[in-house]
Structure formats: C-alpha cells, structure tokens
Enzyme design. Structure first.
Site, mmCIF file in Angstrom:
data_model
loop_
_atom_site.group_PDB
_atom_site.id
_atom_site.type_symbol
_atom_site.label_atom_id
_atom_site.label_comp_id
_atom_site.label_asym_id
_atom_site.label_seq_id
_atom_site.Cartn_x
_atom_site.Cartn_y
_atom_site.Cartn_z
ATOM 1 N N SER A 105 -9.330 1.393 3.095
ATOM 2 C CA SER A 105 -8.646 2.180 2.078
ATOM 3 C C SER A 105 -7.571 1.388 1.325
ATOM 4 O O SER A 105 -6.986 1.885 0.364
ATOM 5 C CB SER A 105 -7.999 3.412 2.715
ATOM 6 O OG SER A 105 -7.058 3.039 3.706
ATOM 7 N N GLY B 198 -6.531 1.708 9.875
ATOM 8 C CA GLY B 198 -6.844 2.639 10.944
ATOM 9 C C GLY B 198 -8.321 2.636 11.294
ATOM 10 O O GLY B 198 -8.728 3.139 12.336
ATOM 11 N N GLY B 199 -9.131 2.080 10.386
ATOM 12 C CA GLY B 199 -10.565 1.972 10.616
ATOM 13 C C GLY B 199 -11.153 0.880 9.747
ATOM 14 O O GLY B 199 -12.167 1.067 9.081
ATOM 15 N N GLY B 200 -10.472 -0.283 9.756
ATOM 16 C CA GLY B 200 -10.924 -1.415 8.953
ATOM 17 C C GLY B 200 -10.283 -1.512 7.591
ATOM 18 O O GLY B 200 -10.694 -2.321 6.754
ATOM 19 N N SER B 201 -9.250 -0.728 7.337
ATOM 20 C CA SER B 201 -8.729 -0.601 5.975
ATOM 21 C C SER B 201 -7.974 -1.815 5.455
ATOM 22 O O SER B 201 -7.625 -1.855 4.275
ATOM 23 C CB SER B 201 -7.840 0.642 5.873
ATOM 24 O OG SER B 201 -8.607 1.806 5.968
ATOM 25 N N LYS C 79 0.847 -1.197 0.000
ATOM 26 C CA LYS C 79 0.000 0.000 0.000
ATOM 27 C C LYS C 79 0.881 1.245 0.000
ATOM 28 O O LYS C 79 1.880 1.317 0.726
ATOM 29 C CB LYS C 79 -0.899 -0.013 1.233
ATOM 30 C CG LYS C 79 -1.928 1.111 1.282
ATOM 31 C CD LYS C 79 -2.781 0.997 2.535
ATOM 32 C CE LYS C 79 -3.860 2.047 2.605
ATOM 33 N NZ LYS C 79 -4.678 1.937 3.839
#
Length: 528
Positions: free
Chosen positions: A207, A228-231, A131
């Site tokens: 993301s 950071g939030g399910g990425s 990534k």
C-alpha cells in the site's frame, strides 16, 4: 452472499474444524529473541564509509551531501526545484500533500548549518517523503481516506519523523497509499493512483505506492513506508528500489495509525543500499513511547561493507514454495543470484517449512480482523470509505473470534519452525518478493477503485510470512523484464537487519543485473 464468496475465495473460513495445540501469540518476536533495551540509547549515529559508497544510477544521499559540503548548491536551492517538480508531477499521484513553506524553512536551516560547517550528518538536507499513515506535525493523517482526522492536523511528529528531523532530513511531503492500506496496488480514487515511473499505466504497488513511486521517479532518494502485508516490499519490487521491513518492534510505531498493530511496521524505501542502511540506523531503536520497541538489542550495521565474501553465510531456498507459483523470470533471477552468492562463498541450502501453506490464511484472518477493527472505530463515517474497503469490512465481519485465535496459534507454530531453521541450517531465506511483476491498472479503476483477488494473492504470496512471524525482510532490485523491475526477497532471523543490509549492498554490486532509471527520471540536484 457476495461477502461469503469473497471470504471463501480468500480461505478465511478454512481453519474451521481444525485444531491446533500451540498457544496463541500476538507478539511477533520469538521468546528466544526478547531483549531488554537501554532506553537511553534511542538511536545510533553511524556515518557510512564514503570509500565504499553505493554504486547506482540513482541519486543518493551521498550526492546531496557532497554537493552541499562543496557548496556547489544548497538545500534551499534544491528545495525550490523540488517544489516545482512536485507541482509538475501532480498527475503522477505520488504525493498527496506537501507544505511548501515548511520545506523551504527546513531547507534554509540546513543551508545555514552547512554554511557554518555544522552539518548534522550525512542525511542533513536530504528530502524524505512519508507515507500518510504516520503523523507529520501540521498535516492531517488521513491514512488514504478522505475524512479521517479531517480538520485535525497532527500536533506532533511521529517518532520516526522526529528522528529524521533530528538527523537534518527535510520532511514535508505525504506519500499516497491505498485507503487504510487495505490492498497492494494503491488504487485510490480519493488521491489518484500512483503511476509507475517505468511504465505509467502500471501499478507502483502498495500500500506504500506513493513512497515507491516518489523514490523511483527521482523526487526523493528515501521514503518511509509501512508494511503489514508486504506494503514496503511490494512497491519496492514493482518500482525497482530497495525496501526493508524491519523486525516487529525495531522501529517505533508511536505516532502512526494503529491499522494492523500485530503485523505492521514502519521502514525505509530507498534508491540505494546506502540510503536504506543509513535511514534504518536513524529511525530504529527503542522508544519509551512504544513498549514493543523496548524488546530489541542494539542497532548495528555489523559487516555492512564486507561485500567481497559471504563465507560462512548459509542461504535457504524453498523451491516447493515458489518454483511453480511465480512467473518464470523470478526463478531465473533466483538462479542467477544464487550462482553469484555461491561464488562469494555462501552455502546454498535447499529446505522447507512444514506449514508454509498455512501462512497466507493465518495472515489474511489476522490482518482483516485488525483492519476491520480499526475501520469500525469510525462508525459514524463508515459509508464514506471506498467500495473496496466497505467490501473487505463486510467480509471481515464474517470471521469469528475462534478464527483469529487459530491464526495466532499458527503464528506460534511458524515462529517455532523459523527459530529452528535460523538456529540450525541457515542464516537467510531467498524467495521472489512477489509472484508477478507490476500489472497494468484498468483505466476505470481510477474512478471506481479496484478489487482483484488473484492479483492481490500473487503480489502477497511471499511477503506475509515475515509479517506474521515478525522477522525482518528485504526487497532487492534484480534487473528488469519486459521494461519493468524484478524484485527478490531475503528474510533473516529476528533483529538481524544488519545481514540483510549487507546482502543489499552485495546485490547492488552484482554484475549482470541491469540497473537503470526511468526515462522520466527527475534530477532535482544537478540542475539546481
């Protein structure tokens, strides 16, 4: 004002007027789980048992390693085909940049090692995408933008990339992501929006959308994402692959962009449970360059191949959280998986978290505050962000310092509640990974971007607990519905990735869950 409405819809003001007694906490590791690491043990060298290898329609590192050892092909020959496929699939937007010369050079070095009988291990010659918020030497780490680090290629690899290279993995591709990672569908007009390999007009998730698509397509058996939030877990769920969000501090963040520093972690997305487990052992472990990573106990794969029994393992279900809040297919798959795990001897425990309703708002306040802080550091180029990013920055500026402090007090409370659960009635928590399957992306989003609060909430509603509290979490593929993958999530206590990886292998072998590759699956090995 539009920003006030968006902020109210996201419940960002909902903590105002409420009081919390807990101390605020930005270290997402419960005090009972803090350790002192031996920094000389920066990683471990684990070889997986070939007799217990993953069973999957996807190509695995096993297939590459076997082909190289038997001299059926070489990393160099596979690299040439991979490069051709990367060019052919350019319009699928899984990969933003790749360095053809670097890939060929690394592949030639790996080929020479195999010819000398000096392989570096089971990942030697296996191709991995990264990534684009992690530094790869020679690449601009643009983090999904069209300007950050423009003309400033990284002078060194991130720690994760260094460890992969040391294991012989071939790294030379940047996977597409949302701009700054600030949404869950990887809609990005700058880079192109990754296409789901199963139904091309549907989202790969985000993301780390390019990571999910590059693995599900067959281009790579492994990708490294950030969560950071399910990425990691959302694209793993949407794309039908495995994804591990490690414990906060388990994998070094050195060399990564500090987008959401108290929430985000790096971790693997992989075609099989074995690819996931092997990669985890390589990239995890203390790193002197990341002080947060020095709190961890030794990395292990304890009982990884113990797949015939789950005796003594207690699995918690939180029906009040998900029964009425997700598509019915997820509840059906949870019941199916529960029945199988019970057959293996697991105990199923129905439980609850008293303040689960506070997770989403505390996470939203935290991540918006931290991402806005990172984005605002580029003050001279703020106007070059995509409209969605600029909107979220404006919304975040409506937050007050007291909002952030209260969110961290909620973090403390939830960490205490999870510690109590994991110290008592359960070892794992089972939920849907997402509240809905991958949506179809509107065609106009390709040019203008997209902001869809309802879809974002549905994608994130079960994943943020692990980010806010720092516990490890796993997406496992759980078959298909209407042609698209279904994903389920397991969460464990701090540092207990070994149990999650064991569960991944057990679910991989579970009968009755459909396993298939996409019709367009790319085989870069057997045709090389």
């Amino acid at each position: 004002m539009v920003t006030d409405k968006v902020a109210r819809d996201a419940l960002l003001f909902s903590l105002r007027g409420r009081a919390f007694s807990e101390m605020p906490n930005t270290l997402a590791i419960h005090s009972k789980y803090l350790c002192n690491s031996d920094i000389s043990a920066t990683s471990i060298n684990i070889a997986l048992d070939e007799s217990q290898r993953s069973i999957s329609p996807f190509l695995s590192f096993w297939d590459y390693h076997d082909a190289y050892r038997s001299h059926k092909t070489t990393p160099f020959e596979v690299a040439k085909l991979l490069i051709a496929k990367l060019k052919e699939t350019n319009q699928s937007h899984w990969i933003r940049n790749f360095d053809e010369d670097s890939i060929l050079t690394q592949a030639k070095e790996s080929t020479d090692r195999y010819n000398r009988g000096e392989s570096l291990g089971q990942l030697d010659g296996v191709f991995v995408s990264i990534k684009e918020e992690m530094s790869i030497k020679g690449f601009e780490t643009k983090c999904g933008t069209n300007f950050i680090h423009d003309g400033e290629p990284a002078e060194e690899d991130s720690t994760v990339v260094k460890r992969l290279r040391a294991a012989g993995a071939i790294v030379g591709c940047q996977a597409v992501m949302n701009e700054l990672g600030w949404d869950t569908f990887s809609v990005n007009p700058f880079t192109g929006t990754p296409k789901n390999p199963y139904i091309s007009n549907h989202s790969c998730g985000g993301s780390s959308g390019g990571s999910g698509g590059s693995v599900a397509s067959g281009l790579f058996p492994i990708s490294i994402g950030a969560d950071g939030g399910g990425s990691i877990r959302i694209p793993s769920s949407f794309c039908g692959v495995y994804g591990l969000k490690p414990t906060c501090g388990r994998v070094s963040a050195h060399g990564g962009e500090p987008v959401d520093p108290t929430l985000g972690v790096f971790g693997p997305l992989a075609a099989t449970a074995d690819d996931l487990a092997l990669t985890y052992t390589i990239i995890a472990g203390p790193d002197p360059n990341d002080p947060l990573s020095l709190h961890q106990p030794p990395v292990s794969l304890k009982d990884y191949d113990l797949t015939e029994t789950l005796a003594g393992v207690r699995i918690g279900i939180l029906p009040d959280w998900h029964s009425d809040n997700s598509d019915e297919i997820f509840n059906e798959r949870i019941e199916q998986v529960k029945a199988h795990l019970k057959q293996l001897g697991a105990t199923i425990v129905t439980t609850s978290l008293p303040d689960i309703d506070l997770v989403g708002v505390a996470h939203s306040i935290t991540i918006c505050s931290e991402m806005s802080s990172y984005a605002s550091s580029h003050t001279d180029t703020t106007s070059r962000f995509l409209p969605h990013t600029r909107l979220m920055m404006s919304v975040s500026k409506r937050l007050q310092g007291s909002d952030y402090v209260k969110a961290q007090q909620i973090r403390t409370r939830l960490m205490d509640q999870l510690h109590e659960l994991f110290s008592g009635p359960m070892d794992l928590i089972l939920t849907p990974t997402t509240g809905s399957q991958s949506p179809a992306i509107p065609p106009q989003a390709a040019a203008y971007g997209m902001s869809h609060a309802t879809w974002t909430f549905r994608a994130m509603q079960y994943v943020t607990l692990a980010n806010l509290t720092g516990i490890p979490a796993l997406n496992v593929p759980a078959g298909f519905h209407n042609g698209l993958p279904v994903g389920l999530q397991f969460m464990a206590s701090w540092w207990n990735e070994a149990l999650l990886l064991r569960i991944a292998k057990i679910i991989e072998r579970m009968p009755g869950l459909e396993k298939k590759t996409a019709d367009s699956y790319i085989d870069c090995l057997t045709t090389a």
